[in-house]
Design a protein around this motif. Structure first.
Motif, PDB file in Angstrom:
ATOM      1  N   LEU A   1      -7.150 -14.226  -7.631  1.00 59.61           N
ATOM      2  CA  LEU A   1      -8.206 -13.586  -6.847  1.00 59.61           C
ATOM      3  C   LEU A   1      -7.967 -12.093  -6.758  1.00 59.61           C
ATOM      4  CD1 LEU A   1     -10.650 -13.760  -4.969  1.00 59.61           C
ATOM      5  CD2 LEU A   1      -9.094 -14.258  -3.095  1.00 59.61           C
ATOM      6  N   SER A   2      -6.713 -11.711  -6.522  1.00 61.05           N
ATOM      7  CA  SER A   2      -6.366 -10.297  -6.521  1.00 61.05           C
ATOM      8  C   SER A   2      -5.671  -9.960  -7.828  1.00 61.05           C
ATOM      9  CB  SER A   2      -5.423  -9.971  -5.357  1.00 61.05           C
ATOM     10  OG  SER A   2      -4.841  -8.703  -5.551  1.00 61.05           O
ATOM     11  N   SER A   3      -6.116  -8.907  -8.470  1.00 60.93           N
ATOM     12  CA  SER A   3      -5.488  -8.496  -9.732  1.00 60.93           C
ATOM     13  C   SER A   3      -4.393  -7.464  -9.500  1.00 60.93           C
ATOM     14  CB  SER A   3      -6.560  -7.917 -10.666  1.00 60.93           C
ATOM     15  OG  SER A   3      -7.298  -6.899 -10.000  1.00 60.93           O
ATOM     16  N   GLY A   4      -3.974  -7.271  -8.246  1.00 62.13           N
ATOM     17  CA  GLY A   4      -3.012  -6.218  -7.921  1.00 62.13           C
ATOM     18  C   GLY A   4      -1.697  -6.335  -8.660  1.00 62.13           C
ATOM     19  N   LEU A   5      -1.066  -7.524  -8.634  1.00 63.15           N
ATOM     20  CA  LEU A   5       0.227  -7.691  -9.301  1.00 63.15           C
ATOM     21  C   LEU A   5       0.080  -7.630 -10.812  1.00 63.15           C
ATOM     22  CD1 LEU A   5       2.149 -10.427  -7.291  1.00 63.15           C
ATOM     23  CD2 LEU A   5       2.334  -7.950  -7.150  1.00 63.15           C
ATOM     24  N   ALA A   6      -1.007  -8.208 -11.325  1.00 64.20           N
ATOM     25  CA  ALA A   6      -1.227  -8.138 -12.767  1.00 64.20           C
ATOM     26  C   ALA A   6      -1.343  -6.693 -13.223  1.00 64.20           C
ATOM     27  CB  ALA A   6      -2.497  -8.912 -13.138  1.00 64.20           C
ATOM     28  N   HIS A   7      -1.957  -5.857 -12.386  1.00 63.96           N
ATOM     29  CA  HIS A   7      -2.087  -4.447 -12.759  1.00 63.96           C
ATOM     30  C   HIS A   7      -0.736  -3.747 -12.792  1.00 63.96           C
ATOM     31  CE1 HIS A   7      -2.538  -0.130 -11.755  1.00 63.96           C
ATOM     32  NE2 HIS A   7      -3.364  -0.206 -12.776  1.00 63.96           N
ATOM     33  N   ILE A   8       0.121  -4.018 -11.798  1.00 64.00           N
ATOM     34  CA  ILE A   8       1.469  -3.419 -11.813  1.00 64.00           C
ATOM     35  C   ILE A   8       2.208  -3.846 -13.072  1.00 64.00           C
ATOM     36  CG2 ILE A   8       3.667  -3.213 -10.604  1.00 64.00           C
ATOM     37  CD1 ILE A   8       2.204  -3.949  -8.022  1.00 64.00           C
TER      38      ILE A   8
ATOM     39  N   HIS B   1       0.825  -1.205   0.000  1.00 60.73           N
ATOM     40  CA  HIS B   1       0.000   0.000   0.000  1.00 60.73           C
ATOM     41  C   HIS B   1       0.865   1.262   0.000  1.00 60.73           C
ATOM     42  CE1 HIS B   1      -3.754  -2.209   0.702  1.00 60.73           C
ATOM     43  NE2 HIS B   1      -3.020  -3.007   1.444  1.00 60.73           N
ATOM     44  N   TRP B   2       1.966   1.197   0.722  1.00 60.58           N
ATOM     45  CA  TRP B   2       2.843   2.362   0.781  1.00 60.58           C
ATOM     46  C   TRP B   2       3.424   2.670  -0.599  1.00 60.58           C
ATOM     47  CZ3 TRP B   2       3.783   6.377   3.677  1.00 60.58           C
ATOM     48  CH2 TRP B   2       4.968   7.099   3.493  1.00 60.58           C
ATOM     49  N   ILE B   3       3.953   1.645  -1.260  1.00 61.50           N
ATOM     50  CA  ILE B   3       4.614   1.848  -2.551  1.00 61.50           C
ATOM     51  C   ILE B   3       3.618   2.210  -3.638  1.00 61.50           C
ATOM     52  CG2 ILE B   3       5.957   0.721  -4.373  1.00 61.50           C
ATOM     53  CD1 ILE B   3       7.597   1.376  -1.935  1.00 61.50           C
ATOM     54  N   LEU B   4       2.476   1.530  -3.674  1.00 55.98           N
ATOM     55  CA  LEU B   4       1.559   1.665  -4.806  1.00 55.98           C
ATOM     56  C   LEU B   4       0.448   2.681  -4.578  1.00 55.98           C
ATOM     57  CD1 LEU B   4       1.917   0.166  -7.466  1.00 55.98           C
ATOM     58  CD2 LEU B   4       3.059  -1.022  -5.595  1.00 55.98           C
ATOM     59  N   GLU B   5       0.266   3.158  -3.351  1.00 59.59           N
ATOM     60  CA  GLU B   5      -0.797   4.116  -3.110  1.00 59.59           C
ATOM     61  C   GLU B   5      -0.275   5.418  -2.513  1.00 59.59           C
ATOM     62  OE1 GLU B   5      -4.716   2.325  -1.851  1.00 59.59           O
ATOM     63  OE2 GLU B   5      -3.349   0.710  -1.288  1.00 59.59           O
ATOM     64  N   ALA B   6       0.458   5.322  -1.405  1.00 58.54           N
ATOM     65  CA  ALA B   6       0.921   6.545  -0.739  1.00 58.54           C
ATOM     66  C   ALA B   6       1.907   7.325  -1.598  1.00 58.54           C
ATOM     67  CB  ALA B   6       1.552   6.194   0.608  1.00 58.54           C
ATOM     68  N   LEU B   7       2.932   6.646  -2.119  1.00 53.70           N
ATOM     69  CA  LEU B   7       3.968   7.369  -2.862  1.00 53.70           C
ATOM     70  C   LEU B   7       3.445   7.980  -4.167  1.00 53.70           C
ATOM     71  CD1 LEU B   7       7.188   5.239  -2.252  1.00 53.70           C
ATOM     72  CD2 LEU B   7       6.329   7.236  -1.004  1.00 53.70           C
ATOM     73  N   PRO B   8       2.639   7.256  -4.976  1.00 57.69           N
ATOM     74  CA  PRO B   8       2.075   7.927  -6.162  1.00 57.69           C
ATOM     75  C   PRO B   8       1.211   9.126  -5.790  1.00 57.69           C
ATOM     76  CG  PRO B   8       1.906   5.555  -6.423  1.00 57.69           C
ATOM     77  CD  PRO B   8       2.355   5.799  -5.013  1.00 57.69           C
ATOM     78  N   ARG B   9       0.422   9.023  -4.716  1.00 57.10           N
ATOM     79  CA  ARG B   9      -0.393  10.178  -4.300  1.00 57.10           C
ATOM     80  C   ARG B   9       0.487  11.351  -3.901  1.00 57.10           C
ATOM     81  NH1 ARG B   9      -4.573   6.576  -2.533  1.00 57.10           N
ATOM     82  NH2 ARG B   9      -6.547   7.245  -3.463  1.00 57.10           N
TER      83      ARG B   9
ATOM     84  N   ILE C   1      -9.529  -1.051  -5.901  1.00 62.05           N
ATOM     85  CA  ILE C   1      -9.104   0.204  -5.272  1.00 62.05           C
ATOM     86  C   ILE C   1      -7.595   0.286  -5.138  1.00 62.05           C
ATOM     87  CG2 ILE C   1     -11.254   0.557  -4.020  1.00 62.05           C
ATOM     88  CD1 ILE C   1      -9.936  -0.642  -1.579  1.00 62.05           C
ATOM     89  N   TYR C   2      -6.912  -0.851  -5.285  1.00 58.17           N
ATOM     90  CA  TYR C   2      -5.458  -0.854  -5.179  1.00 58.17           C
ATOM     91  C   TYR C   2      -4.770  -0.652  -6.525  1.00 58.17           C
ATOM     92  CZ  TYR C   2      -6.843  -2.896  -0.748  1.00 58.17           C
ATOM     93  OH  TYR C   2      -7.442  -3.128   0.464  1.00 58.17           O
ATOM     94  N   HIS C   3      -5.536  -0.427  -7.585  1.00 61.72           N
ATOM     95  CA  HIS C   3      -4.949  -0.198  -8.900  1.00 61.72           C
ATOM     96  C   HIS C   3      -4.597   1.278  -9.028  1.00 61.72           C
ATOM     97  CE1 HIS C   3      -7.440  -3.854 -10.541  1.00 61.72           C
ATOM     98  NE2 HIS C   3      -6.538  -4.200  -9.655  1.00 61.72           N
ATOM     99  N   ALA C   4      -3.382   1.629  -8.644  1.00 61.73           N
ATOM    100  CA  ALA C   4      -2.945   3.017  -8.756  1.00 61.73           C
ATOM    101  C   ALA C   4      -2.912   3.426 -10.229  1.00 61.73           C
ATOM    102  CB  ALA C   4      -1.564   3.187  -8.137  1.00 61.73           C
ATOM    103  N   PRO C   5      -3.152   4.692 -10.537  1.00 53.91           N
ATOM    104  CA  PRO C   5      -3.127   5.133 -11.941  1.00 53.91           C
ATOM    105  C   PRO C   5      -1.784   4.830 -12.598  1.00 53.91           C
ATOM    106  CG  PRO C   5      -4.025   6.851 -10.530  1.00 53.91           C
ATOM    107  CD  PRO C   5      -3.469   5.804  -9.624  1.00 53.91           C
TER     108      PRO C   5
END
Length: 714
Positions: A651-658, A437-445, A534-538
């Protein structure tokens, strides 16, 4: 990676400080200790537990012994006990501790004075001394329920080695609580929660069912039971218990939350889960009382409770808009939809969201989830994600027990900080202590917000970070790279949200608040509507993050070149959940396959810069689903990621999105998958196929790999 399971709050019942005379001391049902249980607890003791024989009721003997004192000593005892109780009830725990010590010197045979002394010690943060007092009380009064019950609860709360010692204490208290159904129910709950934390799920569920037999509609029991079933990956049962609990307790937010969590972990790309989470958030907000005069807004027209705002104000400014051309706003893993060997999830397309910056006047920031509010309304950074109110929910439940009230604690429990000198950007949201969450959400924000400030000519501003970012090595190192040491000192505010062990609330009242947020108006598939999206950062935020970090690393050192022979294995040896059993077997197999000189192992305790370098140089990254894999954001385009996935597959598409945002090839190895809260297992029968898949993945040879997919997936 995301951890969506709600914290299971254990409500431990014990004595309150009695203000009546010593011969009339009563046991009340107020909570003495309430704690959410932690993770990674040591194994349970294996020795057989022995208890002393249960004596007859000691009440008559205690009274007779007290009357053997002289009249003067009896009066001194009564007076001292009442003074101790009054001091404790007023919050003067130091004075109460002194008086209880006096009481116990006059007459040590009154167990209520020992248990109340332990309460005051615990509330003063002196848990070890409280445990010592209660241990002695259990020895002095082996047939009494209350000392053993409080010792059980304190040992559970401590979250250290004594937590395993809580088992005999709880069992002793349960035996002594004969003909006390309310106490028995509470003790079954404690035992069930303790056994859940130590991984003894079947035994824990016996105690949950015993508690429900005593109190079928007990909300705490039903909530913890649903959590335990979720932890045990019995997700259908977890959903059924949560649904039953919601039917019995429709105003209890936790049960809606648990229903959503069970669906999220069991149904792939489920759009119902976030809808239920949003309903839970609406219900929670509807129970938050309006606190007048925190912000200089006009009165809310008689509003008694806050209302939830599903969107930030329409006046927010657009920072980046997605392309109107479909082929430009959509992206996917790799260059071909076929580069997903041995998975049933191809293709996964993603879309660029609209990125906005909202400027809010006179707002309050509160809680680990960073809820934003004024006297009338509430906003959540992830408004479809109920976990943003998790810590406040626990405090709400705790305050109901502590103060016998249906509202949050009153104003004397508020710690208010005012920020009114410069603009402030908030980066507070749930789980930012987690590396993913820190790398993919906080830092891009943070980067997007700072870019907005630069475009607007705003040079003097501050950023609120979670307090962990100020003390955690990797989190702080990443901030130092982005802001510089001087910028970190002058711009960063570390929000000290209170420990969940207290219902104390910390609030920041901000005159001019900025929030970076995004939303996908157009979606490519159901995976962009589920609870994980919601974890798919732009993609734009990820690109800016890579540029900023690479530039900062180059200033201090040189990024290593991409090595087409380098394989990086991401270990979970230091993780608390989803470990890889047989990991040493896998590492040795990888060394034989690629050569020991070409294999590097990532553990997560490396410095931030070293982690960036490790992933930047790797051609193939292989690892189990988890937060360490978030570092693939530093990989070179066209590198390959091979994930040991969460079941059901992807189940989670988080890594696929990165991978899609960076331009990586994404592979999965479903034969070595695991359910979310279970360990992966490497053994002789699946090691060979996994190494064969690894060999094809090194060169992204999905054509040859696909030929063996039927055997891989079996």
């Amino acid at each position: 990676m995301p951890m969506l399971l709600p914290l299971c709050m254990l409500t431990a019942l014990g004595p309150a400080l009695s203000s009546r005379g010593p011969l009339h001391a009563i046991r009340r049902g107020d909570a003495v200790y309430s704690t959410d249980l932690g993770y990674g607890v040591a194994a349970m003791p294996t020795n057989k537990l022995q208890f002393p024989a249960q004596p007859q009721d000691s009440g008559a003997k205690k009274t007779a012994a007290l009357y053997q004192l002289s009249h003067e000593q009896q009066e001194r005892f009564t007076r001292s006990f009442q003074q101790a109780v009054e001091a404790g009830n007023s919050g003067n725990y130091a004075g109460a501790i002194n008086m209880y010590n006096v009481v116990n010197k006059i007459f040590p045979g009154y167990y209520e004075s020992h248990t109340n002394l332990a309460v005051c010690l615990e509330r003063s943060g002196r848990d070890a001394e409280a445990e010592s007092v209660l241990t002695r009380a259990v020895i002095l009064f082996p047939g009494e329920y209350l000392p053993a019950d409080n010792l059980c609860t304190l040992q559970i709360k401590s979250l250290h080695e004594s937590m395993t010692n809580a088992l005999p204490s709880c069992l002793l208290a349960l035996r002594n609580a004969n003909n006390m159904p309310e106490a028995q129910c509470a003790l079954h709950l404690k035992l069930a929660s303790l056994l859940t934390e130590t991984g003894h799920y079947d035994q824990s569920h016996v105690h949950f069912n015993a508690a429900l037999a005593l109190q079928p509609s007990n909300g705490d029991v039903l909530h913890n039971f649903a959590c335990s079933l979720t932890r045990a990956s019995r997700l259908v049962e977890a959903g059924a218990v949560a649904q039953q609990a919601h039917r019995l307790n429709p105003t209890d937010v936790r049960h809606l939350w648990n229903r959503a969590s069970a669906r999220l972990y069991s149904v792939r790309h489920d759009v119902k889960a976030p809808e239920t989470m949003y309903q839970a958030l609406q219900l929670f907000v509807s129970q938050l009382p309006v606190e007048k005069n925190l912000t200089p807004h006009p009165p809310c027209k008689g509003l008694k409770f806050k209302r939830l705002m599903s969107e930030f104000p329409p006046s927010s400014k657009v920072l980046y808009s997605p392309s109107p051309i479909r082929s430009e706003r959509e992206y996917q893993c790799g260059s071909s939809a076929s580069s997903f060997p041995c998975g049933d999830h191809a293709p996964l397309l993603f879309t660029d969201p609209e990125i906005r910056v909202s400027r809010l006047k006179n707002k309050v920031i509160e809680g680990e989830g960073g809820l934003i509010s004024d006297d009338c309304e509430v906003w959540s950074l992830h408004h479809n994600h109920s976990q943003n109110f998790g810590d406040l929910l626990i405090r709400l439940q705790r305050s109901k027990h502590e103060q016998s009230t249906q509202a949050l604690p009153q104003a004397d429990n508020l710690e208010v900080h005012k920020l009114d000198e410069v603009p402030v950007m908030s980066l507070i949201q749930h789980d930012l202590r987690n590396h993913f969450h820190w790398i993919l959400e906080a830092l891009p924000r943070a980067i997007l917000g700072m870019k907005y400030f630069a475009n607007q000519g705003i040079t003097d501003y501050q950023i609120i970070f979670p307090w962990e970012a100020g003390i955690s090595g990797v989190l702080r190192q990443s901030l130092e790279l982005l802001l510089g040491e001087d910028g970190l000192t002058s711009r960063a505010i570390f929000y000290p949200h209170q420990s969940l062990a207290t219902f104390q609330r910390s609030l920041y009242v901000v005159s001019e608040l900025y929030v970076v947020h995004w939303k996908r108006e157009l979606v490519a598939g159901p995976h962009e509507l589920d609870g994980w999206s919601i974890y798919h950062a732009p993609r734009k935020g990820i690109q800016l993050l890579r540029d900023a970090i690479f530039e900062a690393v180059e200033v201090e050192d040189q990024l290593p070149l991409h090595d087409p022979t380098r394989v990086l294995y991401v270990s979970r040896a230091l993780a608390t959940t989803r470990k890889v059993q047989g990991e040493r077997l896998l590492i040795e197999g990888l060394k034989r396959l690629v050569g020991p000189q070409n294999l590097e192992v990532h553990y997560g305790n490396e410095s931030f810069v070293d982690q960036v370098k490790m992933f930047h140089s790797a051609q193939l990254v292989i690892g189990a689903h988890g937060s360490g894999m978030a570092n693939i954001v530093w990989c070179n385009p066209s590198s390959v990621v091979l994930e040991l996935p969460i079941l059901p597959d992807l189940l989670s598409s988080g890594l696929a999105h990165i991978a899609a945002a960076v331009g990586l090839h994404f592979w999965t190895a479903p034969k070595v998958g695991a359910l979310y809260f279970q360990d992966y297992k490497i053994h002789a029968s699946n090691l060979g196929p996994l190494l064969e898949l690894t060999q094809w993945a090194r060169t992204n040879d999905f054509h040859n790999a696909s030929k063996g997919c039927s055997s891989q997936s079996s």
